[in-house]
Write an enzyme that holds these catalytic residues in place. Structure first.
Site, PDB file in Angstrom:
ATOM      1  N   MET A   2      48.202  -5.390 -59.093  1.00  0.00           N
ATOM      2  CA  MET A   2      48.367  -5.755 -60.495  1.00  0.00           C
ATOM      3  C   MET A   2      48.483  -7.270 -60.686  1.00  0.00           C
ATOM      4  O   MET A   2      48.661  -8.025 -59.734  1.00  0.00           O
ATOM      5  CB  MET A   2      49.607  -5.063 -61.074  1.00  0.00           C
ATOM      6  CG  MET A   2      49.534  -3.544 -61.064  1.00  0.00           C
ATOM      7  SD  MET A   2      51.032  -2.760 -61.703  1.00  0.00           S
ATOM      8  CE  MET A   2      50.961  -3.219 -63.437  1.00  0.00           C
ATOM      9  N   HIS A   3      48.359  -7.677 -61.952  1.00  0.00           N
ATOM     10  CA  HIS A   3      48.708  -9.023 -62.435  1.00  0.00           C
ATOM     11  C   HIS A   3      47.742 -10.148 -62.052  1.00  0.00           C
ATOM     12  O   HIS A   3      47.834 -11.239 -62.606  1.00  0.00           O
ATOM     13  CB  HIS A   3      50.113  -9.440 -61.969  1.00  0.00           C
ATOM     14  CG  HIS A   3      51.162  -8.395 -62.121  1.00  0.00           C
ATOM     15  ND1 HIS A   3      51.431  -7.777 -63.327  1.00  0.00           N
ATOM     16  CD2 HIS A   3      52.006  -7.838 -61.217  1.00  0.00           C
ATOM     17  CE1 HIS A   3      52.410  -6.893 -63.152  1.00  0.00           C
ATOM     18  NE2 HIS A   3      52.774  -6.918 -61.893  1.00  0.00           N
TER      19      HIS A   3
ATOM     20  N   ASP B  36      48.291  -0.333 -59.190  1.00  0.00           N
ATOM     21  CA  ASP B  36      48.544   0.348 -57.921  1.00  0.00           C
ATOM     22  C   ASP B  36      49.798   1.197 -57.922  1.00  0.00           C
ATOM     23  O   ASP B  36      49.815   2.299 -57.350  1.00  0.00           O
ATOM     24  CB  ASP B  36      48.562  -0.646 -56.759  1.00  0.00           C
ATOM     25  CG  ASP B  36      49.511  -1.817 -56.962  1.00  0.00           C
ATOM     26  OD1 ASP B  36      50.201  -1.886 -58.002  1.00  0.00           O
ATOM     27  OD2 ASP B  36      49.550  -2.692 -56.070  1.00  0.00           O
TER      28      ASP B  36
END
Length: 490
Positions: free
Chosen positions: A80-81, A239
């Site tokens: 992520m991110h 995830d």
């Protein structure tokens, strides 16, 4: 069940991509892993080339050994991110800035202290953390203005993969929620937050539910993967949400702990609850909500200690470990700074309590216990919002019976393992099944495919021991915070 249908789940991780071919009933019929490098341009920074992801995925899918005619759907669960920025031709402008990158201290401080945490919660449900996507974009505008001006699309890592497979610019709610540009309550991008961060909303992808179809394999992608053109590709999930689906953690009150590179606590909720300083408020891949805390270094701490420092192997090292709770040493697991619960990019790791008779085995045990204490610290600060009475566990660290026993006793709850523990890749495959109509919803897919295989029960005396040790652990960071800040740049 529909014949011999197969679904491909992809876990786009930090150091490797893991791929599974899963039959409609949940059985694994193919498996592949492909690694790729991470670059660290400066201390506390981490980047990756999206081209490396795609090359690894193409190799991995081909090595699954499945009949292209049997593959009905694909979904991706991804780290992520990360900020993947594309130009007007759909080409990557610069390497992806990863989730555990700590360069955005100033941008994060500005968002939390000038815009204000309460305003951020009002707009997005969350406060700012250095790893989130929005501060990265602000950093790019300030430090790489030429690159920033070239941006025509902002994508998350797994969404870039979906784009390369389908040509469609999409995301999903679970991953979008971790950008700090998404209104978690309403399920849409926040125009006001985009203004705060100087991000044109037109740069952001269309948001779908995790199990919805984003598009179909293009001719070029199908040739690269060895699959059929037109195979459906679902939106996928962040995830941790994908991993939770893979362990059957759906529905209010269910909890999953992931002991991977990072360590997460994932708690399902039946409605929206704004996040705090310790836990994030995100959407879940099943269509609901969840609270999540993330410590940036978990199994990576043990990998560092075992491989980089001792140059040994984990199984050998644990044979000589002292009894649980008796190492005499406490380890602070902040190898990359820390997100939950301290939100401090300056935090560092350290061992406390070493004496002349301290052994390497004792220090190894302290590493495992320190990570478990880090998980507990997230729950402690969330109070009643994070009450759990049991949890499931996944990730590389979950394969260790010793570590599962430590987690069970530090948290004081039973820890369940599942028969098929394959992390986000398995959850992604279940999302693909749902999107293809194999199952009517994610919950039904989980009920059909996920089975609990074992339970590690906590022990009353060990719980007491760890309660005392945790109190000491919890006092170390406040005592060291000023020193960590003074060590900045050293």
């Amino acid at each position: 069940m529909k014949g011999n249908n197969v679904y491909i789940g992809i876990d786009l991780g930090t150091s490797a991509v893991k791929l599974l071919a899963v039959a409609a009933g949940g059985g694994i019929v193919g498996e592949a892993d492909e690694t790729y490098p991470v670059s660290y341009p400066e201390s506390g920074w981490s980047e990756q080339s999206p081209a490396d992801w795609m090359a690894a995925i193409c190799r991995g899918v081909r090595s699954l050994g499945v009949d292209a005619d049997s593959v009905r759907g694909i979904a991706v669960g991804g780290q992520m991110h990360g900020a993947v920025v594309l130009d007007g031709y759909g080409e990557v402008v610069r390497p992806c800035i990863l989730w555990n990158d700590g360069r955005t201290r100033e941008e994060t401080d500005y968002l939390n202290n000038v815009i204000g945490k309460e305003k951020l919660r009002e707009l997005t449900g969350n406060v700012a953390f250095a790893g989130f996507t929005a501060p990265k974009l602000m950093w790019l505008k300030a430090h790489e203005p030429e690159n920033f001006r070239r941006i025509r699309k902002v994508m998350l890592p797994k969404d870039y993969v979906v784009y390369r497979l389908t040509g469609e610019y999409t995301s999903d709610m679970s991953d979008a929620a971790g950008t700090l540009l998404f209104d978690v309550d309403r399920g849409t991008w926040s125009d006001e937050m985009c203004k705060v961060c100087s991000v044109d909303p037109a740069l952001l992808p269309v948001v779908k539910k995790s199990y919805e179809i984003s598009g179909r394999l293009t001719k070029q992608a199908a040739e690269q993967l060895g699959l059929k053109e037109g195979t459906i590709v679902c939106a996928g999930a962040g995830d941790n949400a994908a991993a939770a689906v893979g362990t059957g953690v759906v529905g209010a009150g269910a909890c999953n702990i992931s002991l991977g590179t990072s360590g997460t606590v994932f708690i399902c909720k039946d409605g929206y609850i704004p996040g705090g300083d310790a836990l994030h408020s995100f959407r879940h891949a099943d269509g609901g909500y969840h609270l999540m805390g993330c410590m940036l270094s978990a199994a990576s701490c043990n990998k560092w200690w075992t491989e980089d420092i001792l140059r040994g192997d984990y199984e050998k090292e644990q044979r000589d470990m002292p009894p649980l709770g008796k190492s005499g040493v406490i380890f602070l697991p902040y190898m990359m700074g820390e997100r939950s619960p301290h939100n401090d990019v300056d935090a560092r790791s350290l061992f406390v309590g070493m004496r002349p008779d301290t052994t390497r085995a004792a220090m190894g045990l302290a590493v495992l216990e320190g990570v478990a204490f880090g998980l507990r610290s997230q729950l402690e600060r969330a109070g009643g919002a994070a009450d759990i009475n049991r949890t499931r566990i996944c990730g590389g660290g979950a394969k260790s019976p010793l570590w599962r026993r430590i987690v069970a006793n530090v948290l004081g709850v039973p820890v369940e393992t599942v028969a098929t523990e394959k992390g986000p890749a398995y959850g992604a495959a279940l999302l693909a099944m749902t999107g293809a109509g194999e199952y009517p919803d994610v919950k039904t897919a989980c009920e059909a495919c996920v089975r609990v295989s074992g339970v590690t029960e906590p022990e009353s005396e060990l719980i007491k021991t760890y309660d005392k040790l945790y109190a000491v652990y919890d006092s170390i960071y406040p005592a060291m915070k000023k020193i960590f800040r003074e060590m900045r740049g050293i």
